[in-house]
Enzyme design. Structure first.
Site, mmCIF file in Angstrom:
data_model
loop_
_atom_site.group_PDB
_atom_site.id
_atom_site.type_symbol
_atom_site.label_atom_id
_atom_site.label_comp_id
_atom_site.label_asym_id
_atom_site.label_seq_id
_atom_site.Cartn_x
_atom_site.Cartn_y
_atom_site.Cartn_z
ATOM 1 N N HIS A 18 -2.976 7.539 6.632
ATOM 2 C CA HIS A 18 -1.946 8.418 6.053
ATOM 3 C C HIS A 18 -2.568 9.713 5.540
ATOM 4 O O HIS A 18 -1.995 10.790 5.691
ATOM 5 C CB HIS A 18 -1.243 7.730 4.875
ATOM 6 N N GLY A 34 0.834 -1.195 0.000
ATOM 7 C CA GLY A 34 0.000 0.000 0.000
ATOM 8 C C GLY A 34 0.871 1.248 0.000
ATOM 9 O O GLY A 34 2.013 1.211 0.482
ATOM 10 N N GLN A 49 3.064 10.002 0.961
ATOM 11 C CA GLN A 49 4.338 9.298 1.122
ATOM 12 C C GLN A 49 5.318 9.574 -0.018
ATOM 13 O O GLN A 49 6.511 9.289 0.115
ATOM 14 C CB GLN A 49 4.107 7.784 1.243
ATOM 15 N N HIS A 91 -4.887 1.523 7.128
ATOM 16 C CA HIS A 91 -3.534 2.082 7.242
ATOM 17 C C HIS A 91 -3.353 3.252 6.264
ATOM 18 O O HIS A 91 -2.822 4.303 6.635
ATOM 19 C CB HIS A 91 -2.513 0.962 6.967
ATOM 20 N N GLU A 92 -3.803 3.060 5.027
ATOM 21 C CA GLU A 92 -3.600 4.098 4.003
ATOM 22 C C GLU A 92 -4.505 5.318 4.231
ATOM 23 O O GLU A 92 -4.073 6.449 4.045
ATOM 24 C CB GLU A 92 -3.811 3.536 2.588
ATOM 25 N N CYS A 133 5.462 -0.175 7.226
ATOM 26 C CA CYS A 133 5.091 1.016 6.467
ATOM 27 C C CYS A 133 6.314 1.424 5.652
ATOM 28 O O CYS A 133 7.427 1.413 6.177
ATOM 29 C CB CYS A 133 4.692 2.122 7.444
ATOM 30 N N LEU A 134 6.100 1.758 4.388
ATOM 31 C CA LEU A 134 7.238 2.131 3.536
ATOM 32 C C LEU A 134 7.936 3.391 4.041
ATOM 33 O O LEU A 134 9.089 3.631 3.690
ATOM 34 C CB LEU A 134 6.787 2.309 2.084
HETATM 35 ZN ZN LIG Z 1 2.276 3.463 5.739
#
Ligand SMILES: [Zn+2]
Length: 169
Positions: A138, A46, A51, A134-135, A92-93
């Site tokens: 963000h 995701g 991000q 999660h997204e 998480c990236l």
């Molecule tokens: Zn994340």
């Protein structure tokens, strides 16, 4: 298409509430394509636009290992949640190398606009549901470490600070 640099924790854009997308135009389509390429190259499931430094309400998700059915969600809104919560290991990236257990709703109903400009509503569960939560977080400037106990969050922040001082962040 292009691969973008993924913003890491500490970048102020990750704490900015993302703006609503008013029109699904070519710019948004291009952004989604670039995000997909960026996510797959980083082996993520995701990615949210903030991000990669774009403060817009767009996220992409692909929890399928074949990487053949990505969901592009524009202006996603979680309209209802199950009472039932499940705990899963999340990464998480924007936090490379960190994985923690986070409790989230099992089932949710989410409304969003797709790349064709169609408004959709879907009911999802388990992994897909967790990824969406999660997204969407963000887009609201919320990060997965916000769910952790304070001592753990401090511990992670200390480690990140050390990485940053060593030039590894
Ligand atoms: Zn994340």
């Amino acid at each position: 298409m292009a691969i973008f640099e993924i913003k890491k924790y500490g970048d102020p854009i990750l704490r900015e509430k993302a703006k609503v997308i008013l029109k699904v135009d070519d710019g948004i389509k291009k952004l989604a394509c670039n995000m997909l390429e960026t996510m797959y190259s980083a082996h993520g499931v995701g990615l949210a636009a903030p991000q990669i430094g774009v403060s817009l309400r767009l996220c992409i998700i692909d929890v399928d290992l074949n990487k053949k059915s990505p969901s592009v969600m524009i202006n996603p809104v979680i309209v209802s949640c199950d009472e039932n919560k499940i705990s899963g290991r999340e990464g998480c990236l924007s936090f490379p190398g960190f994985y923690e257990n986070v409790k989230r709703h099992d089932g949710i109903v989410v409304q969003y606009t797709n790349l064709n400009g169609e408004e959709l509503e879907i009911e999802v569960q388990s992994l897909f549901s967790i990824a969406i939560q999660h997204e969407v977080d963000h887009l609201d400037a919320k990060l997965f470490i916000d769910y952790l106990p304070e001592w753990k969050r401090r511990f992670i922040e200390k480690k990140i600070k050390r990485n940053r001082n060593a030039g590894n962040w």
